[in-house]
Design a protein around this motif. Structure first.
Motif, mmCIF file in Angstrom:
data_model
loop_
_atom_site.group_PDB
_atom_site.id
_atom_site.type_symbol
_atom_site.label_atom_id
_atom_site.label_comp_id
_atom_site.label_asym_id
_atom_site.label_seq_id
_atom_site.Cartn_x
_atom_site.Cartn_y
_atom_site.Cartn_z
ATOM 1 N N SER A 1 149.388 134.073 18.396
ATOM 2 C CA SER A 1 149.231 134.220 19.903
ATOM 3 C C SER A 1 149.694 135.551 20.510
ATOM 4 O O SER A 1 149.336 135.915 21.761
ATOM 5 C CB SER A 1 149.937 132.999 20.510
ATOM 6 O OG SER A 1 151.117 133.144 20.405
ATOM 7 N N PHE A 2 150.760 136.224 19.784
ATOM 8 C CA PHE A 2 151.072 137.621 20.275
ATOM 9 C C PHE A 2 149.992 138.389 20.245
ATOM 10 O O PHE A 2 150.205 139.460 20.811
ATOM 11 C CB PHE A 2 152.205 138.104 19.399
ATOM 12 C CG PHE A 2 153.592 137.427 19.992
ATOM 13 C CD1 PHE A 2 154.031 137.296 21.191
ATOM 14 C CD2 PHE A 2 154.495 136.994 19.006
ATOM 15 C CE1 PHE A 2 155.057 136.729 21.607
ATOM 16 C CE2 PHE A 2 155.671 136.140 19.385
ATOM 17 C CZ PHE A 2 156.003 136.105 20.602
ATOM 18 N N ALA A 3 149.086 138.404 19.440
ATOM 19 C CA ALA A 3 147.813 139.344 19.272
ATOM 20 C C ALA A 3 147.262 139.811 20.595
ATOM 21 O O ALA A 3 146.952 140.729 20.785
ATOM 22 C CB ALA A 3 146.984 138.941 18.153
ATOM 23 N N GLY A 4 147.053 138.655 21.401
ATOM 24 C CA GLY A 4 146.739 138.774 22.701
ATOM 25 C C GLY A 4 147.320 139.938 23.554
ATOM 26 O O GLY A 4 146.604 140.448 24.429
ATOM 27 N N LEU A 5 148.689 139.843 23.398
ATOM 28 C CA LEU A 5 149.421 140.656 23.976
ATOM 29 C C LEU A 5 149.215 142.264 23.827
ATOM 30 O O LEU A 5 149.335 143.227 24.754
ATOM 31 C CB LEU A 5 150.728 140.629 24.048
ATOM 32 C CG LEU A 5 151.460 139.213 24.461
ATOM 33 C CD1 LEU A 5 152.848 139.362 23.829
ATOM 34 C CD2 LEU A 5 151.498 139.060 25.858
ATOM 35 N N PHE A 6 148.552 142.682 22.819
ATOM 36 C CA PHE A 6 148.249 143.982 22.190
ATOM 37 C C PHE A 6 146.892 144.245 22.390
ATOM 38 O O PHE A 6 146.153 144.941 21.524
ATOM 39 C CB PHE A 6 148.870 144.272 21.156
ATOM 40 C CG PHE A 6 150.219 143.971 20.720
ATOM 41 C CD1 PHE A 6 151.047 144.949 21.316
ATOM 42 C CD2 PHE A 6 150.932 142.960 20.161
ATOM 43 C CE1 PHE A 6 152.445 144.815 21.206
ATOM 44 C CE2 PHE A 6 152.242 142.725 20.153
ATOM 45 C CZ PHE A 6 152.857 143.580 20.554
ATOM 46 N N PHE B 1 147.035 148.792 18.255
ATOM 47 C CA PHE B 1 147.548 147.181 18.619
ATOM 48 C C PHE B 1 146.922 146.507 17.957
ATOM 49 O O PHE B 1 147.810 145.140 17.834
ATOM 50 C CB PHE B 1 147.264 147.528 20.222
ATOM 51 C CG PHE B 1 148.270 148.125 20.962
ATOM 52 C CD1 PHE B 1 149.635 148.265 21.041
ATOM 53 C CD2 PHE B 1 148.015 149.267 21.884
ATOM 54 C CE1 PHE B 1 150.485 148.487 21.870
ATOM 55 C CE2 PHE B 1 148.691 149.847 22.758
ATOM 56 C CZ PHE B 1 150.362 149.672 22.765
ATOM 57 N N ALA B 2 145.745 146.298 17.648
ATOM 58 C CA ALA B 2 145.332 145.314 16.985
ATOM 59 C C ALA B 2 145.878 145.014 15.545
ATOM 60 O O ALA B 2 146.136 143.833 15.137
ATOM 61 C CB ALA B 2 143.640 145.200 16.769
ATOM 62 N N ALA B 3 146.230 146.087 14.774
ATOM 63 C CA ALA B 3 146.524 145.994 13.609
ATOM 64 C C ALA B 3 148.131 145.518 13.731
ATOM 65 O O ALA B 3 148.601 144.491 13.060
ATOM 66 C CB ALA B 3 146.852 147.289 13.084
ATOM 67 N N LEU B 4 148.949 145.999 14.649
ATOM 68 C CA LEU B 4 150.322 145.397 15.140
ATOM 69 C C LEU B 4 149.969 143.814 15.404
ATOM 70 O O LEU B 4 150.796 142.985 14.983
ATOM 71 C CB LEU B 4 150.889 146.184 16.265
ATOM 72 C CG LEU B 4 152.125 145.595 16.616
ATOM 73 C CD1 LEU B 4 153.223 146.130 15.490
ATOM 74 C CD2 LEU B 4 152.727 146.666 17.970
ATOM 75 N N GLY B 5 149.290 143.423 16.346
ATOM 76 C CA GLY B 5 148.971 141.944 16.652
ATOM 77 C C GLY B 5 148.718 141.168 15.419
ATOM 78 O O GLY B 5 149.085 139.967 15.248
ATOM 79 N N ASP B 6 148.146 141.538 14.534
ATOM 80 C CA ASP B 6 147.578 141.054 13.237
ATOM 81 C C ASP B 6 148.705 140.850 12.543
ATOM 82 O O ASP B 6 148.864 139.652 11.698
ATOM 83 C CB ASP B 6 146.363 141.639 12.558
ATOM 84 C CG ASP B 6 145.747 140.565 11.477
ATOM 85 O OD1 ASP B 6 145.624 139.411 11.722
ATOM 86 O OD2 ASP B 6 145.414 141.119 10.442
ATOM 87 N N VAL B 7 149.691 141.704 12.204
ATOM 88 C CA VAL B 7 150.887 141.458 11.720
ATOM 89 C C VAL B 7 151.797 140.411 11.991
ATOM 90 O O VAL B 7 152.675 139.643 11.338
ATOM 91 C CB VAL B 7 151.620 142.953 11.333
ATOM 92 C CG1 VAL B 7 152.952 143.054 10.792
ATOM 93 C CG2 VAL B 7 150.710 143.661 10.656
ATOM 94 N N LEU B 8 151.959 140.354 13.532
ATOM 95 C CA LEU B 8 153.069 139.956 14.016
ATOM 96 C C LEU B 8 152.523 137.981 14.055
ATOM 97 O O LEU B 8 151.585 137.968 13.966
ATOM 98 C CB LEU B 8 153.124 140.194 15.589
ATOM 99 C CG LEU B 8 153.717 141.463 15.980
ATOM 100 C CD1 LEU B 8 153.847 141.732 17.490
ATOM 101 C CD2 LEU B 8 155.199 141.684 15.260
ATOM 102 N N ARG B 9 153.785 137.334 14.110
ATOM 103 C CA ARG B 9 153.609 135.991 14.014
ATOM 104 C C ARG B 9 154.320 135.168 15.322
ATOM 105 O O ARG B 9 155.524 136.102 15.633
ATOM 106 C CB ARG B 9 154.371 135.412 12.793
ATOM 107 C CG ARG B 9 153.750 135.821 11.504
ATOM 108 C CD ARG B 9 152.587 135.182 11.011
ATOM 109 N NE ARG B 9 152.299 135.350 9.714
ATOM 110 C CZ ARG B 9 151.221 136.011 9.545
ATOM 111 N NH1 ARG B 9 150.176 136.423 10.315
ATOM 112 N NH2 ARG B 9 150.878 136.307 8.381
#
Length: 115
Positions: A29-34, A18-26
């Motif tokens: 601020s979406f990183a906190g969701l994961f 989830f952290a890796a997915l959050g790091d990829v997304l733009r």
């Protein structure tokens, strides 16, 4: 003890994903969701199915979903209070936490009557 170790192991792997997915997304601020909560929930459900069966795991999933709805209501109320009255974030978060519990408990009681 083995169950607890498995929960931490599975949770840690899924948190990393989830952290890796959050790091990829733009945006970032979406990183906190994961965060950790979804991964721990998935690990718990997997272990619950293995130990107690699918019926009990379904009941636990329902409880988690009702808690998530309660948390969503809580975040809406906190966001509204923060914008309207401008208290500190810590104060608003702590004082409005009973909103989360009340909504979650109310939904649980509502669904408990129906079953």
């Amino acid at each position: 003890m083995g169950t607890l170790f498995m929960r931490f192991l599975i949770g840690g792997v899924v948190v990393s994903l989830f952290a890796a997915l959050g790091d990829v997304l733009r945006p970032k601020s979406f990183a906190g969701l994961f965060g950790a909560a979804p991964s721990i929930a998935l690990a718990t459900i997997g272990l619950t199915i293995h130990q107690d069966g699918k019926a009990y795991a379904a009941l636990e999933c329902r409880s988690m979903m009702l808690g998530a709805v309660g948390f969503f209501a809580y975040t809406l109320v906190v966001a509204w209070v923060l914008r309207r009255y401008r208290p500190s974030a810590l104060r608003a978060s702590l004082l409005l936490m009973p909103t989360w519990f009340a909504v979650s408990l109310g939904l649980w009681l509502l669904f408990e009557r129906r079953t």
